[in-house]
Design a protein around this motif. Structure first.
Motif, short mmCIF file in Angstrom:
data_model
loop_
_atom_site.label_atom_id
_atom_site.label_comp_id
_atom_site.label_asym_id
_atom_site.label_seq_id
_atom_site.Cartn_x
_atom_site.Cartn_y
_atom_site.Cartn_z
N GLN A 1 0.81 -1.15 -0.01
CA GLN A 1 0.13 -0.14 0.02
C GLN A 1 0.93 1.29 -0.04
N HIS A 2 1.78 1.29 0.81
CA HIS A 2 2.67 2.60 0.87
C HIS A 2 3.34 2.66 -0.39
N ILE A 3 4.07 1.78 -0.90
CA ILE A 3 4.77 1.96 -2.09
C ILE A 3 3.97 2.13 -3.22
N GLY A 4 2.57 1.52 -3.52
CA GLY A 4 1.69 1.92 -4.42
C GLY A 4 1.46 3.41 -4.35
N SER A 5 1.06 3.98 -3.02
CA SER A 5 0.52 5.32 -2.91
C SER A 5 1.86 6.34 -3.31
N VAL A 6 3.21 5.94 -3.09
CA VAL A 6 4.57 6.61 -3.67
C VAL A 6 4.40 6.79 -4.99
N ILE A 7 4.31 5.68 -5.75
CA ILE A 7 3.97 5.49 -7.17
C ILE A 7 3.05 6.29 -7.76
N ILE A 8 1.89 6.49 -7.06
CA ILE A 8 0.72 7.25 -7.56
C ILE A 8 1.09 8.61 -7.60
N PHE A 9 1.73 8.96 -6.28
CA PHE A 9 2.11 10.32 -6.28
C PHE A 9 3.06 10.93 -7.50
N ILE A 10 4.12 10.06 -7.72
CA ILE A 10 5.08 10.21 -8.48
C ILE A 10 4.33 10.35 -10.03
N CYS A 11 3.53 9.50 -10.30
CA CYS A 11 2.68 9.49 -11.57
C CYS A 11 1.92 10.78 -11.79
N CYS A 12 1.12 11.24 -10.59
CA CYS A 12 0.49 12.52 -10.54
C CYS A 12 1.30 13.47 -10.91
N PHE A 13 2.52 13.76 -10.36
CA PHE A 13 3.61 14.80 -10.54
C PHE A 13 3.89 15.00 -11.89
N CYS B 1 2.07 2.60 -15.92
CA CYS B 1 2.16 2.28 -17.64
C CYS B 1 1.66 3.31 -18.44
N MET B 2 0.69 4.07 -17.93
CA MET B 2 0.37 5.28 -18.79
C MET B 2 1.59 6.39 -18.87
N THR B 3 1.95 6.55 -17.61
CA THR B 3 2.86 7.66 -17.70
C THR B 3 4.25 7.32 -18.56
N ILE B 4 4.75 5.77 -18.38
CA ILE B 4 5.95 5.72 -19.19
C ILE B 4 5.57 5.47 -20.46
N SER B 5 4.48 4.78 -20.88
CA SER B 5 4.15 4.75 -22.50
C SER B 5 3.35 6.08 -22.91
N GLY B 6 2.83 6.74 -22.22
CA GLY B 6 2.17 7.94 -22.66
C GLY B 6 0.66 7.55 -23.42
N GLY B 7 0.37 6.40 -23.21
CA GLY B 7 -0.81 5.84 -23.77
C GLY B 7 -2.12 6.06 -23.14
N GLY B 8 -3.18 5.43 -23.72
CA GLY B 8 -4.52 5.79 -22.91
C GLY B 8 -4.95 4.77 -22.00
N TRP B 9 -6.30 4.43 -22.29
CA TRP B 9 -6.95 3.27 -21.48
C TRP B 9 -6.27 1.74 -21.93
N LYS B 10 -5.84 1.43 -23.05
CA LYS B 10 -5.17 0.18 -23.37
C LYS B 10 -3.92 -0.09 -22.43
N ALA B 11 -3.07 1.07 -22.64
CA ALA B 11 -1.85 0.93 -21.56
C ALA B 11 -2.17 0.90 -20.03
N ALA B 12 -3.19 1.63 -19.89
CA ALA B 12 -3.73 1.40 -18.45
C ALA B 12 -4.19 0.07 -18.05
N VAL B 13 -4.90 -0.70 -18.92
CA VAL B 13 -5.25 -2.34 -18.62
C VAL B 13 -4.05 -3.21 -18.62
N ILE B 14 -3.10 -2.93 -19.91
CA ILE B 14 -1.90 -3.75 -19.52
C ILE B 14 -1.06 -3.54 -18.21
N GLY B 15 -1.03 -2.21 -17.82
CA GLY B 15 -0.31 -1.88 -16.57
C GLY B 15 -0.95 -2.43 -15.37
N VAL B 16 -2.17 -2.46 -15.21
CA VAL B 16 -3.02 -3.21 -14.29
C VAL B 16 -2.80 -4.70 -14.16
N LEU B 17 -2.54 -5.50 -15.33
CA LEU B 17 -2.57 -6.63 -15.37
C LEU B 17 -0.85 -7.07 -14.92
#
Length: 485
Positions: free
Chosen positions: A134-146, A426-442
Motif C-alpha cells: 500500500q505505501h509503495i503504491g501510494s508513492v508511485i501514484i504520487f510520482i505519476c500524478c506529478f 504504465c500510462m506515464t511511461i508509455s504515454g498511452g490511454g486506456w489500453k496501456a492502463a489495462v496492460i499496466g494493471v495486469l
C-alpha cells in the motif's frame, strides 16, 4: 509439648542456630572473608613422576602419559568436590569456592538455542506485506500524478479535487469508527459499574442483616458507627465534598460518601484520575455545551482551513524556491528523499498512532516541495503540495484504521492501490490511454503477487540460518510490568 519429647538443651539449640548462621553470608564477610584459590582442585592431583617427562618423547607413551594426567586431574577434582560439597548458584550462601568459579559440569546445562524463535507462516507474511504494498503504491501514484502535471497532460485542480473528496470521505469514515469504539467502551464501562454497584448493594445488605442479627437490643449504636466510618472515608475527598458532609457526620454512610467522592473527582476515594480529565481550557470561565467529539471535529476543521490558507500564501515563495538549482540536482534530491520515506516508514504502527512518523513524513513533504518548485504556476504548486499532504500525512492514518476495523476493506484498498499504481505507471511511461492502463494493471497485479510470494518464501528460508545462543553467561533481563493493577 508432648510428654514423650524431652526438651532440647540450650547448648544443642544454640549450636544449631550457630551452624545455620555460619553457612550464610553476613555483611562483615565482605571485609573478612577471603575466597580460596581458583585452581584448588589441582592440589589433590597426583604429581608427575620422573619417567613421565622422558616418556613424552615417544608416540604411544606420550599419549598414555597425557591420558594418565587427565585421569589424575579428574580424580583430584572429584575428590575436591566431595570434600567441598556440590557448588550451588547462590550468592547468599558461604561456599568454599571463589567468587568467579565456573562449574564445568553444569555450565552448559542451561544452554538455549533460539529460545524466542517464532516460525514464520507463508500466508501470515503475505498478509503483513500488504502494508508495504500500500505505501509503495501510494508513492508511485504520487510520482505519476506529478509527472502528468509537470507534462501538462492533466489539470492539477482536478487531481487535488478528487484527492480532497476522497480525504473528506475517509475522515468521515474514521470519525464513524472512532464513535463506534467509544460507544463500545462506554457500554463496557457501564456494565462494569453496574456489576460493581450490584456487588456493593449486596455487601451493604449483608452488613445490615448481620448488624441487625448481632445487636438487636441496641439499634441506636450502629448509625453512629456508620457515621464514623463515613467520616473516615470522607478524609480522602476534596475540600468541597468534606465541607458538605461535615454538616451531618452522623448520618453519612460509606456508600453515600463513596458516591459523593466519585461524583466530584471520578474516584471512590476522591483522588484525581484520567476519567476526571476535562477537555476545557483552564482560562475559560463558562463551559461550552459541545461534547468532546464535536470539539475535536471543530479543531480538525480549523486545522484544515489553516493549512489551506498557509499553502495559498506560501505557494508564490515555493515556486521560486529552487530557481537557481539545476534540474538534475532536483531529480536526484527528490529521488533520495522518496527512498528515505519508503525505507524509514513505520509499517508496524498501530491504530493508536495519530500521525505518521516524523522522519518519513518530513522526507516525503520535502521531496514534494522540491518537485513543486519546478512547476510553472502557483496553482500547480498549491495543488501538488496539498496533494502530498493528503497522500503522505492523512492517507496512512486512514489505512491503519481501516486495517484495524475491517480486514476485507484492507484487502480491497490494497487491490485498488495496486490497480491505480500499475495503470498510472504504465500510462506515464508509455504515454498511452486506456489500453496501456489495462496492460499496466495486469502486469502490476502479477508482479505484485509474485513479489509478495517470493519475499515471503525467502524470509522463511532465511530462518533456518538463525542461530541465537543464550546461556548462563548472558546478563539477566529484567521483567518490566507495563500494565499495573
Amino acid at each position: 509439648m508432648p510428654p514423650d519429647q524431652a526438651p532440647e538443651p540450650n547448648g544443642v539449640r544454640n549450636s544449631t542456630v550457630r551452624s545455620q548462621s555460619s553457612s550464610h553470608l553476613r555483611p562483615e564477610d565482605a571485609f573478612y572473608y577471603t575466597s580460596p584459590p581458583r585452581n584448588d582442585g589441582q592440589r589433590h592431583s597426583s604429581p608427575l613422576r620422573p619417567g613421565d617427562a622422558n616418556s613424552t618423547t615417544g608416540g604411544g607413551t606420550s599419549t598414555n602419559a597425557a591420558n594418565r594426567r587427565k585421569r589424575d586431574n579428574r580424580r583430584g577434582r572429584s575428590v575436591s568436590r566431595r570434600k567441598k560439597g556440590a557448588w550451588k548458584k547462590l550468592l547468599w550462601v558461604k561456599q568454599p569456592y571463589p567468587d568467579n568459579y565456573t562449574d564445568e559440569e553444569t555450565f552448559l546445562d542451561h544452554l538455549q538455542r533460539n529460545p524466542r524463535l517464532r516460525p514464520y507462516e507463508f500466508w501470515t507474511l503475505v498478509a503483513d506485506s500488504t502494508i508495504i504494498v500500500q505505501h509503495i503504491g501510494s508513492v508511485i501514484i504520487f510520482i505519476c500524478c506529478f509527472t502528468v502535471i509537470f507534462q501538462e497532460r492533466v489539470s492539477p485542480v482536478s487531481v487535488v479535487t478528487y484527492a480532497t473528496i476522497a480525504t473528506v470521505l475517509g475522515w468521515v469514515l474514521r470519525d464513524y469508527w472512532v464513535g463506534q469504539e467509544e460507544a463500545a467502551q462506554a457500554a463496557l464501562a457501564a456494565a462494569k459499574e453496574s456489576s460493581k454497584s450490584t456487588s456493593t448493594t449486596t455487601i451493604t445488605e449483608d452488613q445490615t442483616s448481620s448488624d441487625a442479627t448481632l445487636s438487636p437490643v441496641e439499634p441506636s449504636v450502629m448509625p453512629m458507627e456508620r457515621g464514623r466510618a463515613g467520616l473516615g472515608i470522607q478524609a480522602g475527598a476534596t475540600t468541597a465534598a468534606s465541607r458538605s458532609h461535615s454538616r451531618r457526620p452522623s448520618l453519612a454512610s460509606p456508600t453515600e460518601t463513596v458516591a459523593a467522592n466519585a461524583s466530584v473527582t471520578g474516584h471512590p476515594t476522591g483522588a484525581s484520575t484520567f476519567a476526571s480529565f476535562s477537555y476545557y481550557p483552564p482560562y475559560e470561565n463558562e463551559r461550552t455545551t459541545l461534547s468532546p467529539r464535536n470539539q475535536e471535529r471543530i479543531a480538525t476543521a480549523k486545522s484544515a482551513i489553516l493549512i489551506y490558507c498557509a499553502l495559498l500564501g506560501l505557494s508564490p515563495i515555493l515556486k521560486s524556491l529552487t530557481k537557481s538549482t539545476s534540474p538534475d540536482s532536483i531529480w536526484a534530491m527528490s529521488s533520495w528523499l522518496m527512498i528515505i520515506n519508503i525505507f524509514t516508514f513505520d509499517y508496524g504502527a498501530g491504530v493508536g498512532a495519530k500521525f505518521p512518523a516524523s522522519l518519513p513524513t518530513n522526507a516525503a513533504l520535502s521531496a514534494s516541495t522540491v518537485l513543486a518548485s519546478r512547476l510553472p504556476s502557483t496553482t500547480h504548486v498549491f495543488s501538488l503540495t496539498l496533494f502530498s499532504i493528503e497522500v503522505f500525512g492523512l492517507f496512512p492514518v486512514f489505512r491503519r484504521h481501516l486495517r484495524h476495523v475491517s480486514w476485507r476493506g484492507h484487502l480491497i484498498l490494497t487491490a485498488l492501490v495496486v490497480v491505480g499504481a500499475g495503470g498510472g505507471l504504465c500510462m506515464t511511461i508509455s504515454g498511452g490511454g486506456w489500453k496501456a492502463a489495462v496492460i499496466g494493471v495486469l502486469l502490476g497485479s502479477i508482479l505484485t503477487c509474485l513479489a509478495m510470494g517470493v519475499t515471503s518464501w525467502w524470509l522463511i528460508g532465511l530462518q533456518r540460518y538463525k542461530n541465537e545462543i543464550h546461556g548462563p553467561w548472558d546478563p539477566a533481563r529484567p521483567v518490566i510490568r507495563r500494565h499495573w493493577d
